[in-house]
Write a protein that holds these residues in place. Structure first.
Motif, PDB file in Angstrom:
ATOM      1  N   PRO A 116       0.828  -1.215   0.000  1.00  0.00           N
ATOM      2  CA  PRO A 116       0.000   0.000   0.000  1.00  0.00           C
ATOM      3  C   PRO A 116       0.860   1.263   0.000  1.00  0.00           C
ATOM      4  N   ARG A 117       0.396   2.280  -0.670  1.00  0.00           N
ATOM      5  CA  ARG A 117       1.120   3.558  -0.698  1.00  0.00           C
ATOM      6  C   ARG A 117       1.099   4.235   0.675  1.00  0.00           C
ATOM      7  N   ARG A 118       0.189   3.826   1.503  1.00  0.00           N
ATOM      8  CA  ARG A 118       0.161   4.304   2.889  1.00  0.00           C
ATOM      9  C   ARG A 118       1.455   3.885   3.597  1.00  0.00           C
ATOM     10  N   THR A 119       1.932   2.693   3.261  1.00  0.00           N
ATOM     11  CA  THR A 119       3.146   2.155   3.876  1.00  0.00           C
ATOM     12  C   THR A 119       4.397   2.869   3.366  1.00  0.00           C
ATOM     13  N   THR A 120       4.390   3.211   2.061  1.00  0.00           N
ATOM     14  CA  THR A 120       5.582   3.818   1.453  1.00  0.00           C
ATOM     15  C   THR A 120       5.541   5.344   1.489  1.00  0.00           C
ATOM     16  N   GLY A 121       4.560   5.899   2.196  1.00  0.00           N
ATOM     17  CA  GLY A 121       4.442   7.360   2.247  1.00  0.00           C
ATOM     18  C   GLY A 121       4.179   7.946   0.867  1.00  0.00           C
ATOM     19  N   GLY A 122       3.505   7.166   0.011  1.00  0.00           N
ATOM     20  CA  GLY A 122       3.148   7.647  -1.319  1.00  0.00           C
ATOM     21  C   GLY A 122       4.212   7.374  -2.383  1.00  0.00           C
ATOM     22  N   LEU A 123       5.350   6.823  -1.981  1.00  0.00           N
ATOM     23  CA  LEU A 123       6.438   6.571  -2.936  1.00  0.00           C
ATOM     24  C   LEU A 123       6.206   5.271  -3.706  1.00  0.00           C
ATOM     25  N   ASP A 124       6.907   5.125  -4.835  1.00  0.00           N
ATOM     26  CA  ASP A 124       6.812   3.839  -5.544  1.00  0.00           C
ATOM     27  C   ASP A 124       8.001   2.930  -5.217  1.00  0.00           C
ATOM     28  N   THR A 125       8.680   3.255  -4.111  1.00  0.00           N
ATOM     29  CA  THR A 125       9.739   2.376  -3.597  1.00  0.00           C
ATOM     30  C   THR A 125       9.341   1.911  -2.196  1.00  0.00           C
ATOM     31  N   VAL A 126       9.936   0.792  -1.790  1.00  0.00           N
ATOM     32  CA  VAL A 126       9.650   0.270  -0.453  1.00  0.00           C
ATOM     33  C   VAL A 126      10.969   0.000   0.282  1.00  0.00           C
ATOM     34  N   ALA A 127      10.999   0.356   1.549  1.00  0.00           N
ATOM     35  CA  ALA A 127      12.190   0.136   2.376  1.00  0.00           C
ATOM     36  C   ALA A 127      12.010  -1.167   3.154  1.00  0.00           C
ATOM     37  N   ILE A 128      13.003  -2.044   3.090  1.00  0.00           N
ATOM     38  CA  ILE A 128      12.869  -3.387   3.702  1.00  0.00           C
ATOM     39  C   ILE A 128      14.081  -3.706   4.571  1.00  0.00           C
ATOM     40  N   ARG A 129      13.803  -4.327   5.722  1.00  0.00           N
ATOM     41  CA  ARG A 129      14.894  -4.721   6.608  1.00  0.00           C
ATOM     42  C   ARG A 129      14.543  -6.022   7.320  1.00  0.00           C
ATOM     43  N   MET A 130      15.580  -6.822   7.607  1.00  0.00           N
ATOM     44  CA  MET A 130      15.400  -8.025   8.415  1.00  0.00           C
ATOM     45  C   MET A 130      16.127  -7.815   9.735  1.00  0.00           C
ATOM     46  N   PRO A 131      15.379  -7.563  10.818  1.00  0.00           N
ATOM     47  CA  PRO A 131      16.040  -7.257  12.091  1.00  0.00           C
ATOM     48  C   PRO A 131      16.693  -8.485  12.726  1.00  0.00           C
ATOM     49  N   ALA A 132      17.729  -8.250  13.505  1.00  0.00           N
ATOM     50  CA  ALA A 132      18.480  -9.341  14.139  1.00  0.00           C
ATOM     51  C   ALA A 132      18.025  -9.591  15.572  1.00  0.00           C
ATOM     52  N   HIS A 133      17.319  -8.631  16.179  1.00  0.00           N
ATOM     53  CA  HIS A 133      16.938  -8.812  17.581  1.00  0.00           C
ATOM     54  C   HIS A 133      16.062 -10.056  17.715  1.00  0.00           C
ATOM     55  N   PRO A 134      16.389 -10.949  18.664  1.00  0.00           N
ATOM     56  CA  PRO A 134      15.632 -12.198  18.787  1.00  0.00           C
ATOM     57  C   PRO A 134      14.140 -12.000  19.017  1.00  0.00           C
ATOM     58  N   VAL A 135      13.748 -10.941  19.731  1.00  0.00           N
ATOM     59  CA  VAL A 135      12.319 -10.709  19.980  1.00  0.00           C
ATOM     60  C   VAL A 135      11.625 -10.259  18.690  1.00  0.00           C
ATOM     61  N   ALA A 136      12.227  -9.300  17.992  1.00  0.00           N
ATOM     62  CA  ALA A 136      11.660  -8.851  16.715  1.00  0.00           C
ATOM     63  C   ALA A 136      11.591 -10.023  15.743  1.00  0.00           C
ATOM     64  N   ALA A 137      12.676 -10.788  15.669  1.00  0.00           N
ATOM     65  CA  ALA A 137      12.723 -11.919  14.737  1.00  0.00           C
ATOM     66  C   ALA A 137      11.632 -12.935  15.071  1.00  0.00           C
ATOM     67  N   ALA A 138      11.427 -13.197  16.359  1.00  0.00           N
ATOM     68  CA  ALA A 138      10.408 -14.179  16.759  1.00  0.00           C
ATOM     69  C   ALA A 138       9.007 -13.693  16.408  1.00  0.00           C
ATOM     70  N   ILE A 139       8.722 -12.417  16.677  1.00  0.00           N
ATOM     71  CA  ILE A 139       7.392 -11.878  16.349  1.00  0.00           C
ATOM     72  C   ILE A 139       7.140 -11.994  14.839  1.00  0.00           C
ATOM     73  N   LEU A 140       8.146 -11.636  14.050  1.00  0.00           N
ATOM     74  CA  LEU A 140       7.992 -11.679  12.589  1.00  0.00           C
ATOM     75  C   LEU A 140       7.842 -13.118  12.090  1.00  0.00           C
ATOM     76  N   ARG A 141       8.564 -14.006  12.713  1.00  0.00           N
ATOM     77  CA  ARG A 141       8.518 -15.425  12.351  1.00  0.00           C
ATOM     78  C   ARG A 141       7.136 -16.011  12.667  1.00  0.00           C
ATOM     79  N   VAL A 142       6.635 -15.706  13.863  1.00  0.00           N
ATOM     80  CA  VAL A 142       5.355 -16.278  14.293  1.00  0.00           C
ATOM     81  C   VAL A 142       4.184 -15.708  13.479  1.00  0.00           C
ATOM     82  N   THR A 143       4.189 -14.397  13.217  1.00  0.00           N
ATOM     83  CA  THR A 143       3.081 -13.825  12.415  1.00  0.00           C
ATOM     84  C   THR A 143       3.207 -14.236  10.960  1.00  0.00           C
TER      85      THR A 143
END
Ligand code: AMP
Ligand code: MG
Length: 359
Positions: A116-143
């Motif tokens: 959604p453009r709501r996510t990209t602030g209206g841009l046609d590019t998207v910023a993506i990252r894979m966090p290393a923190h075990p809690v962030a990683a676990a939440i992302l893995r489980v969802t």
């Protein structure tokens, strides 16, 4: 709205335990039904929501009071999720992901139509990252869903590095806060993009320009709009106030001893005028200031990563002490020093005081 604070009970080095931790399961459940959740990453605490659901993402902007054209970073658990989010993956981006993920590097790529453009602030590019923190990683893995997550602070405030910082800014505005202890690096991820086909650092952060250059084997530019303000003090025209403490912050630039002398001179005047003065220094400057200054020691110059780690909590501390004027010592533009300078320049609203350089 009532904010639920849940502490992660599982050990951070136990992925299986984290997968079944009540706080993490609760976070995954909230995210899946379109709610926002604050959680720790290895950079700062983030405020997440389902990146593919505009209504969920909207709640992030509302809770933070964030301007709608300021894009969000989408966080993922596995590299193959990039294929769903990006239309194209440049070979150089591929190499950087290989080298630095999971970790504090965000790549900006052409956005797939489903983002959604709501996510990209209206841009046609998207910023993506894979966090290393075990809690962030676990939440992302489980969802299993990509999670848009800017820093979990009220817009304009210093980023949060502890659950308590998040609480200070967002209690009553978000349904769930997952407490996983302090975030580690203390400044946000490095954002890199290819606006004209060449790599440009759009925001310096946890991965230094030098590290990126080593992997890419080509020079990596720093985005001109803020690089200029490092080169040329008092450059006007920053778009948003950012990272700012309540007091007026000034960043010194030039030789350290000259800067300290200038701070003492100004602080003495401020004190005489009845203003409460704060000074941001390092272990090396602990005793360099008069007793009427509220001196905050942030890490050591021997290892700038320690300065980055304490930077935002130092800025928040000046607020707690009611400092009306704050002076920050100069830091060198190298390694993670770029990220420190970037945050301080923005927090200072580009008020940079130039003193002579070392000869
Ligand atoms: P925050 O997560 O609050 O630190 O903010 C995310 C930042 O990532 C934005 O302020 C931008 O600097 C950067 N960013 C996110 N998406 C993009 C994009 N598509 N293009 C350029 N920069 C981006
Ligand atoms: Mg932010």
């Amino acid at each position: 709205m009532e904010t639920k604070w849940m502490r992660v009970a599982a050990a951070l080095d136990d992925p299986e335990g984290l997968n079944n931790d009540p706080a993490i399961l609760e976070a995954a459940a909230f995210l899946s039904r379109g709610e926002t959740v604050a959680f720790p990453t290895e950079t700062v605490y983030g405020l997440g929501a389902d990146a593919l659901d505009p209504a969920a993402v909207d709640k992030i902007y509302v809770a933070k009071g964030r301007p709608g054209d300021n894009p969000l970073i989408v966080h993922i658990a596995e590299k193959r999720q990039v294929d769903d989010l990006a239309k194209e993956i440049f070979p150089a981006a591929e190499r950087l992901m290989e080298a630095f993920w999971p970790g504090p590097l965000t790549v900006v790529l052409p956005a797939a139509n489903r983002v959604p453009r709501r996510t990209t602030g209206g841009l046609d590019t998207v910023a993506i990252r894979m966090p290393a923190h075990p809690v962030a990683a676990a939440i992302l893995r489980v969802t299993g869903i990509p999670v848009a997550a800017p820093s979990a602070n009220r817009s304009g405030r210093p980023s949060p590095t502890t659950a308590k910082d998040v609480w200070e800014d967002l209690a009553g505005r978000i349904p769930l806060l997952v407490d996983g202890g302090p975030a580690g690096i203390g400044v946000e991820s490095t954002v890199i993009g290819w606006p004209q086909g060449r790599p440009v650092i759009l925001r310096p952060g946890g991965i230094s320009p030098e590290e990126l250059q080593d992997v890419l084997g080509e020079p990596v530019e720093l985005d001109a709009s803020w690089k200029a303000s490092v080169d040329r003090p008092l450059a006007p025209g920053m778009k948003y106030r950012h990272y700012a403490p309540k007091g007026q912050l000034y960043l010194l630039r030039g030789d350290l001893d000259a800067a300290r002398a200038e701070i003492v001179r100004r602080a003495t005047d401020d004190h005489a005028a009845g203003r409460r003065v704060g000074v941001l220094t390092t272990a090396e400057g602990r005793t360099a200031y008069p007793p009427f200054c509220e001196v905050v020691v942030c890490g050591t110059r021997r290892d700038l990563a320690t300065v980055a780690a304490g930077l935002f909590s130092a800025l928040r501390f000046f607020d707690h002490r009611g400092c009306e004027v704050i002076y920050a010592e100069p830091f060198p533009p190298e390694g993670i020093g770029w990220a420190i300078l970037n945050r301080l320049i923005k927090a200072a609203g580009h008020r940079v005081i130039q003193v002579p350089r070392a000869t």
